[in-house]
Structures are given as structure tokens and as C-alpha cells.
Design a protein around this motif. Structure first.
Motif, short mmCIF file in Angstrom:
data_model
loop_
_atom_site.label_atom_id
_atom_site.label_comp_id
_atom_site.label_asym_id
_atom_site.label_seq_id
_atom_site.Cartn_x
_atom_site.Cartn_y
_atom_site.Cartn_z
N ASP A 541 0.87 -1.18 0.00
CA ASP A 541 0.00 0.00 0.00
C ASP A 541 0.91 1.23 0.00
N VAL A 542 0.89 1.99 -1.09
CA VAL A 542 1.84 3.11 -1.22
C VAL A 542 1.08 4.42 -1.42
N VAL A 543 1.44 5.41 -0.63
CA VAL A 543 0.91 6.75 -0.86
C VAL A 543 2.10 7.69 -1.09
N LEU A 544 1.82 8.82 -1.67
CA LEU A 544 2.89 9.80 -1.94
C LEU A 544 2.74 10.98 -0.98
N SER A 545 3.84 11.41 -0.42
CA SER A 545 3.81 12.57 0.50
C SER A 545 3.72 13.86 -0.32
#
Ligand code: SF4
Ligand code: SF4
Length: 755
Positions: A541-545
Motif C-alpha cells: 500500500d503506497v501513498v505519496l507525500s
């Protein structure tokens, strides 16, 4: 670096003092033109030998910790140790003199020698005596000085200063030494081999040893409890210098004092290995002078009845360094030269360019500033903060941090101007950094240029190609017009991320946040997206800052206040992700190094700093870790055979990625996916962030890159060109400039197999 002087006409002494920038540029020209081949060969040999020697040392890290501890304690307790040492030397029957300045030391030694009517003194290698310019002082008093170390002998004949702290004549090829000896000694002897040259010098030196009335040595370490001196050497000349003549003078800086002779063992293990890669040098002497053995006498001469010993310790700025919150770390240096030999810039130009009147290499700037003046450290501009020296320093000195601080002090020393201040206001410098030259503020505030450049990408890209634009950038900001500038992308990484929502459900915990580092956000957003796709492909699960500057660009320009402000703004944002249970993944290795290593200097919150350091990863480093845990078949997940760019790769990892120990995992992942990977073995590609863009350093940057390009060409020779792969944005630019071929990030190759 424009100058019309022929490099062969520049002498090392003319450019030893680089407080004037012109001297630095001339020195670069001279070393690149005349010395570079020999320097590369010799430093890289030492460096490779060191890697091999260290690999055979099972307790290397413990030894380094112990060495650091000994030095930290010794410097903390220096006044007490000096008092103890004085008592020990006097109890042994020796004389002790603590010189405040270089001139005091020279005066004392000259007086001792004059009192003994010394006409000829033999001298072992001593960098401290170079610092005090002892030879000149003695010669002015009519005392002849014979350098007995072979390299120092060569330099004395050539009238040059050392270019390396362990191998002073390392910039000389055998052929240049032959030509020098033939010219200076008017000899017809064949001097075509190392053996012939050594024998020639030895015959001269033997006569000097026999005739000398006194000997001068340095000291690698001195034990306060006994007055013992440790001397490490390869030729035996120091042993003769200290034992044959009746008068022995040892000269050393006060930082050489350690509490006890027992401490020597740790350094005997580390010093030769770190310097030349030898497990032990040919001669290690632990002397307890004055010696009891009778003195040597030439045939027909009476032996002297007594021996006399003088220990001359010099301060010359060291006490001031000890009080300095940053420079005190340089006092831990044991002068092993590992930081010189593992530095790509030093490997290319050596200490006559990357060095001052006495000290050279990455650590040399601190020593020149500490024992001389700040501007004597100007050559430390050649430190790109690549960090390759850091893991190789046996006393764990953070050399790039010292140089960044010197840069900050030099920025401040150059003074403010309305133009600099206005530019700083417009581009986002902290008020204290608005005194920095425009070039530094330009590169240090990349964040803001990237923001506006991508916002008006078409205009910004078109204006770079307008007539006169590049020459204006060169004259105002010092951006070399021979470097191509990568175009600004139309969409940032943040924008691409918002547009591409991934519907796949993630199953693996913990989740990740990818730091939208400003270099990728404004420079290579498609690489960032490729990394997200690859990590999601293995179920993460990857989100971008949000995109924020981490301070790297500012710090490398010595704009430490700006870097601190940026680090203290980004850290709480990242900490919130950690609090949510996410790990941090950073694509650009120089930004990863900020989180892992450099924030310790900038953040005032130790807990956040430690958490960020322990929970941040390079993307393929993290992927490899997960793949191991999950037993993921990477050849099935990312089949190399499906890569449109082929399976044969040449991979160059980033310097800071290697210092962070996160490079080997990329190679493992690529090989596990089925790629055939050849790797580079250079310390740095020479681009090093903004360094290769700078007008003054373009030639040096390309010369450093030549080693990498040559490795690519050699790899290409078997089976045709390989696809070029690199992890750092600046490495991409350098490979593109040198090879003229497209360069990919490893994540882009893996992502291409998913299509
Ligand atoms: S940080 Fe890099 S450039 Fe600077 S001294 Fe160390 S190895 Fe050399
Ligand atoms: S700074 Fe470290 S690596 Fe460099 S010479 Fe000193 S001890 Fe050796």
C-alpha cells in the motif's frame, strides 16, 4: 576554468596556497594536465587494497568504535594528558617543549641544533614539520636538511610540497621520477625501474645517515603515561633517523597524545589497513627515548657519549580547534589517508589541487582552516559531500559535514550585498544564508526553481534555448553552458500521482509513504511513478507525500540555516506517516542520506531523527526485504524477458546509496528478475548533484566521469551495448553526457515488465 596558462608551466608551489580562487583553478588545470594518471593509479590501488584488507578484518567496526573512543577521550582530556606526558618525558631523561606557534617550534629546534653545532640533520616524514615549514627555517640558519623518506627525497629534489599525507610523491609516475633524477643529478645511470631508482636514492641517503649529527622524526601517536612514541613506516629510514644520530627530535601536533601505550594496538590494526591496505607496515617502532644503546659512529669517528632527546609538541591553532563545535572532530584524525583514496575527486587531481600548503583531501580543509586561516581551506570546495569517505574513516569523522560548515563560514566571510540579499529573498534562502554567492543560492534553492519551472514548463524550457540564455546563466549563476539542462516536466510527480489512482487492493503491511523528494518531483516524475507501480505490484500500500525540500540542495552549498529550516519543516510531516504505521521510501539516494545520516546535524528532536533514520528505505532495498520475507518469485513478478530495453544491463549505484548500504539490494532484485547485470566500481560518477553543473568544476567532473565511461565501454565490448541503469538523478545526467545514451532507473525497468 578558463585560463591560458599551459599546465606544464604551473609549479605545485605556485598553487599551494589557494586562498585566491585563481590558484585553485590553476591547480586543477595543472593536476588534470600533468599528474592525473599517476594519482588515479596510485590512489585507486591503495583504495582497492584497503577494501580487501578491511574485508578480512572480522572486528573492523568494533576497532573503529574503540579508536574513536580513545581519540574522543584523549582530546577531551588533552590538557591533563599533556601535563602527564611532560612529566613522563622528563622522567625518561628527555626534554619537552610545548610550542604555541609554528615559529616557536622552529625556533626551539633551530636552537637545539645550533647548540650541538649540527651541520646536517636527517629527517623522517613529518607532515607537522611541513606545517611549520621547518626545513626552510633550518636552512635559513645554515643547517642542511636531508629528507630520508624516499617520497620526501623526491619532493625535496623537485622542490614541491607533498600531494598526499601518506604517499607524498604519489603524483609522480616512475617515468617522471627518472626524468627528474637525470635532470637534477646529471647522471647517465639507467634509472628505468623502481629498483634502480630506489638504489640510486639509497646510495645518496646512506651517506647522509652516516654523516648526520641529528635526526628529526614525526610521531604517529605518543603515550602520555610513558612518553613512548609509535612510528609506522615502510622503508626503515625513520628507524635509522631516530637511532643513528646522537640527537633525536620528535615533532608532532598535540592531538597525537593518547593516554597509554596500550592504546597503540588499536591503531596499529587500523592505520596501515586504512592507508595502503597492508595488514602491517614493514616497520612499526615503539620507542622510549632517549635510547640506552650506544650511538653510531662513522669509521674514524668517536661515538657520542650520550644521547639527547627532545619532544616538541605544537599547538598552532589546535587548542582553538578543540573549542570549535565542528572542527574539534578533525583532531581525531590519525592521518591514514583512507578519505583521500576513497574520494573520486581526490583520485583524479590529488592533493596539489584538492589540498592546501600542507594538508590535503577531504579532511585537509579543516586542518588548513584550523592551523591557518579559513580561506586557506578554499580547496575544500572540491568536496562534493558524496560521503564515500565516511564509512572508510577509521575514527568515523563526518568529513562532508566539516566541509559543509567550512563552506558556510566562507559564505559568511565573503560578506553581504544588496543583490545577494534580494536574490536570497526571492529564492527562499534563510536570512543568514542570503550572504552566499548567487551560484550557491541558485543551486541551494532548487526547490523553488523546480516549482516555478514545472508550473510554466513550456515557457521555462523554451527560454533556456533562447539566444544568450545559457551564457547569461553561466556568467550570473556559474552554470556551465556545456552541460545540457534536463527539461522541466509538464506535470510534477504529485500531479501524476493524483491522476493515476491504483485500484489494486494492497495486502501487505506495513504501508509505505514515498517521499516526493524535490529532485524527482520536479526533475523525473515518471521515475517516481514507476517506483510506485513496482512497489504496488508486490502488494504494498503506497501513498505519496507532499513534495517538500529535505535540505540536501541547501546543505551541499553550505547554506546550513536554510537546510536546517527545511529539515525541521519536513520532519514532522514524515513523522505523522510513521505514527500511522507507514515506512518511508525515498527514491533519490541523496535525500535518503539526509533522512538516514544528515538529519542528525539539523534536527533538534533526537527521537524523530532516530525514527526517520531507522524507518526510511530505498525502493528496491525495501522491495528486496519484502521479497525475501514473502518468498516472492521476482522472476515471475518482473520477468526480465519482457523488458523492452533488453536484459543486459550496466548498473551504476549512487555514492550516497552505497554509504547508506542500500545499493547491493538493487543488484539482487535485478538479478533475481533475470537481468544480466554488470556493475560499476567507481566511488562517484563525478556529477555529484550540482557539482558537475558548475562552470569552475565542469572539466574535473567530466574527468572523474571518465573512469565510469571507460567501465561502460569495456562492458559493451563483450556482446554489444548494455542498457544503462542508474539510481541517482545526477548519475543519469552524467552517464547521458558521457555516453550519449538513454539511462533508466531500476524501477523503470521493473515497471516496464509489468505492462
Ligand atoms: S564527501 Fe566525497 S567528495 Fe567529500 S571528501 Fe568525502 S569522498 Fe571526497
Ligand atoms: S579523516 Fe579519517 S580517513 Fe581521513 S585521514 Fe583522518 S583518520 Fe584517515
Amino acid at each position: 576554468m578558463a585560463t591560458s596558462v599551459n599546465p606544464a608551466d604551473i609549479t605545485p608551489r605556485q598553487v599551494a596556497n589557494k586562498s585566491d580562487k585563481k590558484a585553485l583553478l590553476q591547480a586543477l588545470r595543472m593536476t588534470l594536465g600533468v599528474q592525473s594518471a599517476a594519482i588515479r593509479h596510485n590512489t585507486q590501488t591503495f583504495n582497492n587494497n584497503r577494501y580487501a584488507a578491511i574485508a578480512r578484518l572480522p572486528d573492523y567496526n568494533e576497532l573503529k568504535d574503540r579508536a574513536r573512543q580513545i581519540k574522543e577521550n584523549a582530546i577531551a582530556n588533552l590538557p591533563e594528558l599533556l601535563r602527564q606526558l611532560e612529566a613522563s618525558v622528563r622522567a625518561n631523561g628527555g626534554h619537552f617543549y610545548l610550542a604555541k606557534t609554528a615559529a616557536d617550534a622552529n625556533q626551539y629546534i633551530r636552537d637545539v641544533l645550533v647548540r650541538h653545532e649540527v651541520k646536517l640533520v636527517v629527517k623522517g616524514k613529518s607532515i607537522t614539520s611541513e606545517e611549520t615549514k621547518l626545513n626552510h627555517a633550518l636552512e635559513a640558519a645554515g643547517i642542511r636538511v636531508a629528507e630520508s623518506d624516499l617520497a620526501e627525497f623526491i619532493l625535496q629534489v623537485a622542490d614541491e610540497q607533498p600531494s598526499h599525507i601518506v604517499a607524498p610523491a604519489l603524483h609522480y609516475s616512475r617515468e617522471r621520477i627518472t626524468a627528474l633524477f637525470k635532470r637534477k643529478f646529471h647522471t647517465d645511470l639507467p634509472l628505468d625501474t623502481g629498483e634502480e631508482l630506489t638504489k640510486f636514492a639509497r646510495d645518496i641517503l646512506r651517506e647522509q645517515f652516516i654523516a648526520a649529527d641529528a635526526g628529526i622524526s614525526g610521531a604517529n601517536l605518543i603515550a602520555a603515561d610513558s612518553g613512548s612514541i609509535m612510528l609506522v613506516e615502510s622503508e626503515g629510514n625513520i628507524r635509522m633517523t631516530t637511532t643513528l644520530p646522537p640527537v633525536h627530535i620528535a615533532i608532532a601536533g598535540i592531538e597525537k597524545v593518547v593516554p597509554s601505550r596500550k592504546d597503540f594496538g588499536t591503531f596499529i590494526e587500523l592505520l596501515p589497513r586504512s592507508g595502503t591496505g597492508q595488514p602491517l607496515t614493514s616497520y612499526v617502532s615503539i620507542l622510549h627515548p632517549p635510547l640506552k644503546a650506544p650511538t653510531f659512529a662513522a669509521p674514524g669517528k668517536e661515538p657520542a657519549k650520550t644521547r639527547e632527546f627532545h619532544m616538541v609538541l605544537i599547538d598552532n591553532g589546535r587548542s582553538r580547534m578543540r573549542e570549535d563545535p565542528v572542527l574539534h572532530e578533525a583532531l581525531y584524525c590519525i592521518r591514514c589517508s583512507a578519505c583521500l583514496n576513497s574520494c573520486a575527486n581526490f583520485e583524479t587531481v590529488g592533493g596539489h589541487a584538492f589540498g592546501g600548503e600542507t594538508y590535503s583531501g577531504g579532511i585537509g580543509g579543516s586542518w588548513e582552516a584550523g592551523t591557518g586561516t579559513l580561506m586557506n581551506a578554499r580547496f575544500s570546495e572540491l568536496c562534493t559531500a558524496c560521503s564515500r569517505c565516511v564509512p572508510n574513516c577509521p575514527v568515523r569523522i563526518d568529513i562532508p559535514w566539516l566541509n559543509e560548515n567550512l563552506r558556510q563560514r566562507m559564505n559568511h566571510a565573503q560578506g553581504a550585498s544588496p543583490g545577494k540579499f534580494l536574490f536570497g529573498e526571492m529564492t527562499g534562502s534563510a536570512p543568514q544564508d542570503s550572504v552566499a554567492p548567487l551560484q550557491k543560492q541558485f543551486f541551494g534553492n532548487y526547490n523553488n526553481f523546480g516549482k516555478w519551472g514545472t508550473r510554466f514548463a513550456s515557457l521555462a524550457n523554451a527560454s533556456i534555448h533562447m539566444p544568450g540564455a545559457r551564457s547569461m546563466m553561466q556568467s550570473v549563476f556559474g552554470v556551465d553552458s556545456r552541460r545540457s539542462l534536463p527539461p522541466f516536466p509538464k506535470k510534477t510527480w504529485e500531479q501524476l500521482y493524483r491522476e493515476e489512482r491504483d485500484g489494486k487492493q494492497s495486502t501487505l503491511k506495513p504501508g509505505l509513504v514515498m517521499l516526493a523528494d524535490v529532485f524527482t518531483n520536479y526533475g523525473a516524475p515518471e521515475r517516481g511513478m514507476a517506483a510506485i507501480r513496482v512497489l504496488r505490484a508486490i502488494g504494498l500500500d503506497v501513498v505519496l507525500s507532499p513534495a517538500m525540500s529535505d535540505g540536501r540542495a541547501a546543505m551541499s552549498q553550505g547554506m546550513i540555516d536554510t537546510a536546517t529550516r527545511e529539515a525541521r519543516a519536513i520532519a514532522p510531516m514524515l513523522r505523522r506517516y510513521l505514527d500511522e504505521g507507514r515506512k518511508i521510501v525515498v527514491l533519490e539516494p541523496s535525500s535518503l542520506a539526509m533522512l538516514r545520516r544528515d538529519f542528525k546535524h539539523l534536527l533538534d528532536d533526537d527521537d524523530t531523527q532516530k525514527r526517520l533514520a531507522q524507518n526510511s528505505f530505498e525502493p528496491l532495498e525495501y522491495l528486496w526485504q519484502v521479497a525475501q520475507e514473502q518468498q516472492t518469485n521476482l522472476a515471475q513478478k518482473f520477468p526480465a524477458s519482457k523488458c523492452p530495453h533488453g536484459t543486459r544491463l550496466f548498473y551504476h549505484s549512487h555514492c550516497q546509496q552505497r554509504t547508506c548500504n542500500s545499493a547491493a539490494q538493487t543488484i539482487e532484485v535485478l538479478r533475481a528478475a533475470g537481468f544480466d547485470v554488470v556493475t560499476s566500481s567507481v566511488e562517484c560518477c563525478g556529477m555529484a548533484g550540482s557539482f558537475g553543473y558548475k562552470r569552475e568544476y565542469y572539466e574535473l567532473s567530466m574527468a572523474v566521469g571518465e573512469d565510469l565511461f571507460a567501465q561502460v565501454r569495456r562492458a559493451d565490448q563483450e556482446g554489444g551495448p548494455r542498457t544503462l541503469v542508474a539510481s541517482g538523478i545526477s548519475c543519469h545526467e552524467q552517464l547521458l553526457a558521457g555516453m550519449g545514451r538513454e539511462v533508466f532507473h531500476p524501477a523503470e525497468l521493473l515497471a516496464s515488465t509489468l505492462a
